[in-house]
Enzyme design. Structure first.
Site, mmCIF file in Angstrom:
data_model
loop_
_atom_site.group_PDB
_atom_site.id
_atom_site.type_symbol
_atom_site.label_atom_id
_atom_site.label_comp_id
_atom_site.label_asym_id
_atom_site.label_seq_id
_atom_site.Cartn_x
_atom_site.Cartn_y
_atom_site.Cartn_z
ATOM 1 N N ASP A 338 61.963 60.785 65.125
ATOM 2 C CA ASP A 338 62.756 61.311 66.228
ATOM 3 C C ASP A 338 62.097 62.626 66.657
ATOM 4 O O ASP A 338 61.412 63.276 65.853
ATOM 5 C CB ASP A 338 64.193 61.530 65.745
ATOM 6 N N ASP A 340 63.644 65.538 68.862
ATOM 7 C CA ASP A 340 64.438 66.763 68.927
ATOM 8 C C ASP A 340 65.262 66.972 67.659
ATOM 9 O O ASP A 340 66.009 66.085 67.220
ATOM 10 C CB ASP A 340 65.360 66.719 70.146
#
Length: 504
Positions: A338, A340
């Site tokens: 991922d 952020d």
């Protein structure tokens, strides 16, 4: 002793008997029972309700694995477990009445060096007659090493090894492969005292011919474990060399037919046909001699003994083609992150590259993966595009800045949709993971996914990848509790992925 029972199934009626016997065994001593029973439905599409018994006992949770084979189904099961030990049962075994208590005793006080414990399998013999060829094959399970008809592993060992190798799509060799990898990694495997019965399933006329598909899996075993894998796995030499000779003789006889008008051509055709007939007759005799010699059994052996050699050779050739570049499973070949709050600090709907700030240790963690030859990707939800707050070009500029700070990323995937758009890519949907794996030239099962929220690990599970959660301040406690694996830091998550591999 804290353990979970995982039962993969394709919906066979025998599942009811397996669970009924297990639940009945728990009635007298539930305190020795499992924390949970996980049934993994591996049918390609939802069908009739599974034959689950209506009986009291520990909770039975049903997961779906999408018809990707028993290795993938078992992986889905143990990754959803939350206990130190995971015990695998096939959906056609019958646990003994004292199975839970004996399992708990088998696992109690095992030293940390022991990673797995095998149960004892008994195959009931037929009454009043010699077993058929199919029944003799099934009876071999009683002396097989490390089969998952009844096999328990420490969950940490499964995580370290990356679980079962999902390239094994059939119920064949996937358990031997995992056991050899566990032994190679220094984990002991022991034989316990618990017992299950493994009744012989009904078999059709062509069952022994269909079983030759395992010759393709044997190619993968050789690629992964070397030419000595059979001895290490407790297997005999097999009959492939003889099957190849029989098939070659048959093909030569057919090829010589057009030239049979000449004396030389007729001699070649006759010699080849005679060799084929002799080899086939010998094979059939060896299969008929120990059996019941009923008319049906004899007819089955005669016909299938002619069909098995070319089937074995064909599947061997298929395996050589499919697995020509196969290498050891050895954990994930790629890690998809991922973005952020995993690789960079979360700035909501950020379209400004100047505001990109790496998470602590991110560059070091990625460089460790690169040192080990592990590919790196990013899969990121970017709903700001759908909301009109940023554009796709803004996302790409931010991603370019991430690469400037953290180094080369092999593949980027982002979802521009919002909740309610019904797309197949927004996490927890698996679309981005599947696309990233395809672009890397591998399967989702070759990948691990590292993220900071439950949607990241849920998407990994849906795709058949390994999911590791690295919680942050925005991670909810319920997401942490449900995560199959957690790590306190990004560096610790990478350590889980590498599993002690040395630098190249």
């Amino acid at each position: 002793m804290d353990y979970t029972v995982v039962v993969p199934t394709i919906g066979r009626e025998s599942l009811r008997g397996t669970l009924r016997a297990l639940l009945a065994a728990l009635e007298g001593g539930p305190e020795r029972g499992p924390h949970e029973i996980i049934v993994v439905d591996d049918r390609p599409a939802p069908g009739a309700p599974l034959p689950l018994p209506a009986a009291p006992g520990p909770p039975v949770r049903v997961l779906r694995s999408g018809g990707r084979g028993p290795a993938a189904a078992r992986n889905a099961g143990w990754r959803a477990a939350a206990t130190e030990w995971v015990a695998f049962l096939d959906d056609d075994v019958v646990p003994a009445p004292d199975w839970p208590a004996r399992l708990a005793a088998d696992l109690a006080d095992l030293p940390p060096s022991v990673g797995g414990s095998q149960g004892r399998v008994a195959v009931p013999a037929p009454d009043g007659r010699a077993p058929t060829d199919w029944e003799r094959g099934t009876a071999g399970l009683a002396s097989a090493d490390w089969i998952t008809a009844d096999m328990a592993y420490r969950r940490g060992v499964l995580a370290e090894l990356g679980g079962f190798d999902e390239r094994f799509r059939r119920a064949y060799r996937e358990d031997a492969d995992l056991a050899l990898r566990a032994l190679d990694a220094g984990h002991g495997l022991v034989l316990g005292d618990r017992r299950v019965a493994h009744p012989v399933r009904p078999a059709g006329f062509w069952a022994s011919v269909r079983a030759q598909a395992g010759n393709a899996d044997d190619v993968l075993m050789r690629r992964v474990h070397g030419p000595g894998w059979r001895a290490r796995a407790g297997e005999g030499r097999g009959l492939l060399a003889r099957h190849a000779l029989t098939t070659a003789a048959g093909l030569l006889a057919l090829a010589a037919l057009p030239a049979a008008r000449s004396r030389r051509g007729a001699a070649v055709a006759a010699a080849a046909a005679g060799a084929w007939a002799a080899l086939t007759a010998r094979f059939a005799y060896e299969r008929i001699k120990p059996g019941p010699k009923t008319p049906r059994e004899v007819a089955t052996m005669l016909v299938t003994s002619a069909a098995i050699p070319p089937a074995a050779v064909r599947h061997r050739a298929r395996g050589l083609a499919v697995h020509r570049r196969a290498r050891s499973c050895g954990g994930p070949r790629a890690v998809l992150f991922d973005r952020d709050d995993t690789l960079i600090r979360d700035v909501p709907y950020n379209g400004d590259p100047a505001r990109v700030e790496p998470m602590p240790g991110a560059r070091r963690a990625l460089d460790r993966l690169r040192d080990h030859g592990v590919r790196i990707g990013v899969v990121s939800n970017q709903s700001g595009v759908a909301k009109g707050l940023i554009g796709a070009g803004d996302v790409r500029r931010v991603n370019a800045r991430v690469e400037e700070l953290l180094g080369r990323i092999d593949v980027w995937e982002f979802c521009p949709h919002d909740d309610g758009d019904g797309c197949a890519c927004r996490k927890p949907e698996p679309g981005m993971i599947e696309r990233a794996a395809q672009r890397l030239g591998m399967l989702p099962s070759d990948c691990a996914v590292i993220g900071d929220v439950g949607g990241d690990v849920a998407a990994a599970a849906a795709a058949g990848a390994r999911g590791i959660l690295v919680p942050t301040g925005r991670t909810r406690p319920a997401e942490i509790a449900r995560a199959p694996e957690t790590a306190p830091t990004l560096d610790a998550a990478v350590e889980l992925v590498l599993g002690g591999r040395r630098r190249r």
